[in-house]
Design a protein around this motif. Structure first.
Motif, short mmCIF file in Angstrom:
data_model
loop_
_atom_site.label_atom_id
_atom_site.label_comp_id
_atom_site.label_asym_id
_atom_site.label_seq_id
_atom_site.Cartn_x
_atom_site.Cartn_y
_atom_site.Cartn_z
N ILE A 65 36.25 46.38 44.12
CA ILE A 65 36.08 46.93 43.20
C ILE A 65 35.06 48.11 43.37
CG2 ILE A 65 35.26 47.01 40.76
CD1 ILE A 65 36.21 44.04 40.76
N LEU A 76 40.05 43.48 36.12
CA LEU A 76 41.46 43.60 37.28
C LEU A 76 42.30 42.26 37.11
CD1 LEU A 76 41.90 45.33 39.85
CD2 LEU A 76 40.71 43.55 41.22
N THR A 172 33.88 40.30 39.00
CA THR A 172 34.25 41.59 38.43
C THR A 172 33.09 42.66 38.70
OG1 THR A 172 33.34 41.11 36.27
CG2 THR A 172 35.61 40.60 36.42
N VAL A 220 44.77 47.94 37.61
CA VAL A 220 43.78 48.46 37.49
C VAL A 220 43.15 48.68 36.04
CG1 VAL A 220 42.05 50.50 38.32
CG2 VAL A 220 43.94 49.65 39.88
N THR A 224 37.92 47.84 34.72
CA THR A 224 38.06 48.12 36.22
C THR A 224 38.59 49.53 36.31
OG1 THR A 224 38.29 45.77 36.86
CG2 THR A 224 39.03 47.56 38.50
N VAL A 227 39.82 50.87 42.75
CA VAL A 227 39.81 49.71 43.82
C VAL A 227 39.97 50.62 45.13
CG1 VAL A 227 40.05 47.83 42.12
CG2 VAL A 227 41.96 49.22 43.27
#
Length: 273
Positions: A65, A76, A172, A220, A224, A227
């Protein structure tokens, strides 16, 4: 004596190909030139991504992440699908429920803290010590070094690195590394496993069709925002990895790499990868 090495070489070649995102993706996703970074550029949805190639049995698709976005509810989502991304007329807005409702798709929503799957009648796996070099999932062995998130070098990075290794930070959090793989079973099916910062969360789905090509799914979603795919060395480590291990062995902490007389690219690899 050379024969047992062939599967490792084949796995390494497949991993290099698969450690990228597919050119088919959600409407709000932008990939970088290498197809290893996926960023959702607007809204909170239409962030679906897939691995460039189907995964081999026991091969992990690992992402880190990179960016978060405040104000959204949710995180995510990762999983596997038997749908070839090329075959999708339209990429669904969400992995859950849209892609899952198409069938032959298994997706796990990552939460801050509660991601371990407890199977009734089975013992809870004890987390391996962070310094153990390999993560073992049944018959699958994955080098642990790459699986664990790393903080950006800074004043408190030595403390944060230990927290990543112990997997006590929220899953996360920025810099967390999350992967998905499938493990074949004796009955011809496969179990899907999610790995968070080097720790196996258990079988999050069972009965997957092990004989069909299975692509990694990375959604995504919501908080989030971005990535990056992290390549994992199978078999023999790369020369870069060997150099990094030797360098890190001779310093107190990777922050000290800044003061070494090394090429900038090698410094960056030793500090951040």
């Amino acid at each position: 004596a050379a024969a047992p090495r062939e599967p490792l070489a084949a796995m390494a070649a497949r991993c290099r190909l698969a450690a990228r995102f597919h050119h088919i993706h959600g409407a709000n996703i932008r990939l970088d030139a290498s197809h290893t970074q996926a960023t959702r550029v607007e809204s909170f949805a239409n962030g679906l991504c897939f691995s460039q190639e189907p995964l081999a049995p026991g091969q992990i698709f690992l992402v880190e992440i990179e960016e978060k976005e405040l104000g959204w509810c949710g995180h995510l989502r990762v999983g596997l699908t038997a749908h070839d991304p090329q075959s999708l007329e339209v990429v669904p807005e969400y992995s859950l429920p849209d892609l899952v409702n198409m069938g032959d798709t298994w997706v796990f929503a990552i939460t801050r803290n509660h991601n371990r799957v407890v199977v009734e009648g089975e013992e809870v796996q004890v987390q391996a010590r962070p310094w153990e070099p390999f993560l073992l999932i049944e018959r699958v062995r994955i080098p642990r070094d790459t699986l664990v998130g790393r903080s950006r070098p800074g004043r408190y990075s030595h403390i944060l690195d230990d927290l990543y290794k112990m997997n006590v930070l929220p899953a996360t959090a920025r810099r967390s590394r999350i992967g998905v793989l499938y493990v074949p079973q004796p009955n011809g099916t496969a179990d899907m496993h999610i790995v968070i910062n080097g720790e196996d969360m258990g079988p999050s789905a069972r009965g997957l069709p092990a004989t069909r090509p299975l692509y990694a799914v990375v959604d995504v979603f919501a908080s989030t925002k971005s990535v990056r795919v992290i390549p994992v060395d199978y078999g023999f480590p790369s020369l870069q990895t060997l150099c990094r291990l030797v360098i890190q062995k001779h310093i107190v902490h990777r922050v000290a790499i800044d003061g070494l007389d090394l090429p900038p690219l090698l410094k960056n690899f030793c500090q951040h990868e």
